[in-house]
Design a protein around this motif. Structure first.
Motif, short mmCIF file in Angstrom:
data_model
loop_
_atom_site.label_atom_id
_atom_site.label_comp_id
_atom_site.label_asym_id
_atom_site.label_seq_id
_atom_site.Cartn_x
_atom_site.Cartn_y
_atom_site.Cartn_z
N MET A 1 -29.12 14.33 -8.22
CA MET A 1 -29.39 13.81 -9.56
C MET A 1 -29.05 12.32 -9.62
SD MET A 1 -28.13 15.49 -13.16
CE MET A 1 -28.76 17.09 -12.62
N SER A 2 -29.90 11.52 -10.26
CA SER A 2 -29.72 10.07 -10.30
C SER A 2 -28.46 9.69 -11.06
CB SER A 2 -30.93 9.42 -10.96
OG SER A 2 -32.12 9.70 -10.24
N ALA A 3 -27.86 8.56 -10.64
CA ALA A 3 -26.67 8.05 -11.31
C ALA A 3 -27.02 7.64 -12.73
CB ALA A 3 -26.12 6.87 -10.54
N LEU A 4 -26.07 7.87 -13.65
CA LEU A 4 -26.28 7.43 -15.03
C LEU A 4 -26.07 5.92 -15.16
CD1 LEU A 4 -24.58 10.26 -17.13
CD2 LEU A 4 -26.92 10.10 -16.26
N VAL A 5 -25.16 5.39 -14.38
CA VAL A 5 -24.91 3.95 -14.34
C VAL A 5 -24.92 3.49 -12.89
CG1 VAL A 5 -23.24 2.09 -14.78
CG2 VAL A 5 -23.55 3.92 -16.46
N GLN A 6 -25.69 2.44 -12.64
CA GLN A 6 -25.71 1.84 -11.31
C GLN A 6 -25.60 0.33 -11.47
OE1 GLN A 6 -26.10 3.63 -8.06
NE2 GLN A 6 -25.05 1.68 -7.73
N ALA A 7 -24.45 -0.21 -11.12
CA ALA A 7 -24.20 -1.64 -11.25
C ALA A 7 -23.84 -2.21 -9.88
CB ALA A 7 -23.06 -1.90 -12.24
N THR A 8 -24.49 -3.30 -9.50
CA THR A 8 -24.26 -3.91 -8.20
C THR A 8 -24.15 -5.42 -8.34
OG1 THR A 8 -25.57 -2.16 -7.15
CG2 THR A 8 -25.07 -4.11 -5.83
N GLY A 9 -23.04 -5.96 -7.89
CA GLY A 9 -22.86 -7.41 -7.85
C GLY A 9 -22.93 -8.10 -9.19
N LEU A 25 -20.35 -0.74 -9.63
CA LEU A 25 -19.87 0.52 -10.20
C LEU A 25 -21.00 1.53 -10.25
CD1 LEU A 25 -17.65 2.08 -11.89
CD2 LEU A 25 -18.70 1.05 -13.91
N THR A 26 -20.67 2.78 -9.91
CA THR A 26 -21.64 3.87 -10.02
C THR A 26 -21.00 5.01 -10.80
OG1 THR A 26 -22.70 3.33 -7.91
CG2 THR A 26 -23.05 5.55 -8.78
N ILE A 27 -21.71 5.52 -11.80
CA ILE A 27 -21.24 6.69 -12.55
C ILE A 27 -22.27 7.80 -12.39
CG2 ILE A 27 -20.58 7.62 -14.79
CD1 ILE A 27 -19.75 4.85 -15.65
N ALA A 28 -21.85 8.87 -11.75
CA ALA A 28 -22.74 10.00 -11.52
C ALA A 28 -22.73 10.92 -12.74
CB ALA A 28 -22.30 10.76 -10.27
N VAL A 62 -28.81 1.56 -16.65
CA VAL A 62 -28.09 2.60 -17.37
C VAL A 62 -29.12 3.67 -17.76
CG1 VAL A 62 -26.70 3.16 -19.39
CG2 VAL A 62 -26.39 0.95 -18.23
N LEU A 63 -28.93 4.87 -17.26
CA LEU A 63 -29.89 5.96 -17.46
C LEU A 63 -31.27 5.57 -16.92
CD1 LEU A 63 -28.93 7.00 -21.10
CD2 LEU A 63 -27.95 7.79 -18.95
N GLY A 64 -31.25 4.77 -15.85
CA GLY A 64 -32.49 4.34 -15.23
C GLY A 64 -33.21 3.24 -15.99
N GLY A 179 -23.23 19.85 -18.82
CA GLY A 179 -24.44 19.48 -18.12
C GLY A 179 -24.29 18.20 -17.35
N ASP A 180 -25.24 17.28 -17.55
CA ASP A 180 -25.23 16.04 -16.78
C ASP A 180 -24.67 14.86 -17.56
OD1 ASP A 180 -27.24 15.70 -18.61
OD2 ASP A 180 -28.75 15.02 -17.17
N ARG A 181 -23.93 15.12 -18.64
CA ARG A 181 -23.36 14.05 -19.44
C ARG A 181 -22.08 13.52 -18.80
NH1 ARG A 181 -23.42 16.30 -25.52
NH2 ARG A 181 -22.39 18.05 -24.53
N SER A 182 -21.82 12.24 -19.02
CA SER A 182 -20.64 11.61 -18.45
C SER A 182 -19.92 10.77 -19.50
CB SER A 182 -21.01 10.72 -17.25
OG SER A 182 -21.41 11.51 -16.15
N ILE A 183 -18.66 10.47 -19.21
CA ILE A 183 -17.82 9.69 -20.12
C ILE A 183 -17.19 8.54 -19.34
CG2 ILE A 183 -15.78 9.73 -21.60
CD1 ILE A 183 -16.25 12.78 -21.88
N LEU A 184 -17.24 7.34 -19.93
CA LEU A 184 -16.53 6.18 -19.40
C LEU A 184 -15.51 5.79 -20.45
CD1 LEU A 184 -16.14 3.86 -17.37
CD2 LEU A 184 -17.92 2.60 -18.60
N ILE A 185 -14.24 5.77 -20.07
CA ILE A 185 -13.18 5.55 -21.04
C ILE A 185 -12.22 4.48 -20.56
CG2 ILE A 185 -11.89 7.51 -20.06
CD1 ILE A 185 -10.66 7.94 -22.82
N THR A 186 -11.88 3.55 -21.46
CA THR A 186 -10.85 2.56 -21.18
C THR A 186 -9.68 2.81 -22.12
OG1 THR A 186 -11.45 0.83 -22.78
CG2 THR A 186 -12.68 0.90 -20.70
N THR A 187 -8.48 2.69 -21.60
CA THR A 187 -7.28 2.87 -22.42
C THR A 187 -6.09 2.31 -21.67
OG1 THR A 187 -5.85 4.46 -23.56
CG2 THR A 187 -6.85 5.19 -21.50
#
Length: 285
Positions: A1-9, A25-28, A62-64, A179-187
């Motif tokens: 399944m494709s990454a939800l977030v794909q960040a490079t450089g 950064l990659t978020i699956a 983000v989400l492709g 399912g395929d949902r993800s969470i990115l959290i800062t604290t």
């Protein structure tokens, strides 16, 4: 399944201030990622880039989708909770629910009302009559009720007491992550989230200095609690940091065989907070 977030450089500067320095950064799908960093490390800049609020150099999807070019489409599946709940003071809670239901096609009214019901907040109340913590709960309920594939949380429990924070995080894990949902959290309260994170990302001075699953972190890093007479042997195993706790030296190791460490004392997995301090202080490579 494709990454939800794909960040490079990713790179971003404000004048002479470097906010992002070749960050990747990659978020699956199906992950809970903790983004941890000191003040001014680049967390907010990274979140703004993911949400399409600023342009950055590098490759980002983000989400492709391109967060700038495709922002309207992207935000149908991305929800964001900021560290400050901004709601009009004259607004009634019920009106806020009606408004959100009218503007977001994936808002689930019943879920929002259920969350607020557990909080004991009267839907007829005006925002100005609520405490800071209760306003935060209203804000959380509104965003949590959006059925998004990616939930971005920036200090989401700021202003809540410890019981409310625990309740929020319990609801977050139980109700949101499906399912395929993800969470990115800062604290900054990392001790409250480390038990349910699946991935850990440390950022400092715009650079990603650690990006690993919690499983690999537990396998890779070990702390040794020993006694002063074993200090020579402990140092010979090349620890990457050292501190003292109640007069006993505590060494942190990266990739060292825990069986070797056990000959010198108690071996344990470092907390996220202790690992972060060691990493940011420059003790880890």
């Amino acid at each position: 399944m494709s990454a939800l977030v794909q960040a490079t450089g990713l790179k971003k500067s404000y004048g002479k201030k470097v906010a992002l320095d070749n960050a990747s950064l990659t978020i699956a799908p199906g992950r809970i990622v903790g983004l941890i960093g000191p003040n001014g490390a680049g967390k907010t800049t990274l979140l703004k880039a993911l949400l399409g609020l600023i342009t950055v150099e590098g490759d980002l999807s983000v989400l492709g989708l391109d967060p700038i070019r495709d922002r309207d489409q992207m935000l149908r599946d991305v929800a964001f909770i900021a560290d400050v709940a901004l709601l009009p003071r004259w607004l009634r809670v019920a009106d806020a629910i009606d408004f959100t239901a009218g503007v977001h096609p994936r808002f689930r009214r019943e879920r929002c009302e259920e969350f607020l019901g557990k909080s004991g907040i009267d839907l007829a109340s005006r925002i100005r009559t609520l405490s800071k913590g209760m306003v935060t709960k209203v804000h959380l309920a509104l965003v949590m009720a959006i059925d998004a594939r990616l939930l971005v949380l920036d200090e989401p429990t700021l202003g809540l007491d410890i019981l409310a924070r625990r309740s929020f995080y319990d609801s977050l894990v139980a109700d949101y992550l499906q399912g395929d949902r993800s969470i990115l959290i800062t604290t900054h309260q990392v001790e409250e989230i480390e038990h349910f994170l699946t991935d850990l990302v440390f950022i400092d001075r715009g650079r990603i200095i650690l990006d690993a699953s919690m499983e690999s972190v537990g396998q890779r890093f070990h702390e040794l609690v020993t006694t002063p007479e074993h200090s020579g042997a402990a140092l010979a195993l090349k620890p990457v940091s050292r501190r003292e706790v109640l007069g006993r030296p505590v060494y942190l190791y990266d990739g060292t065989d825990p069986a070797e460490l056990a000959k010198l004392g108690e071996v344990r997995t470092p907390s996220v907070a202790d690992l972060f301090v060691a990493k940011v202080s420059g003790g880890l490579s």
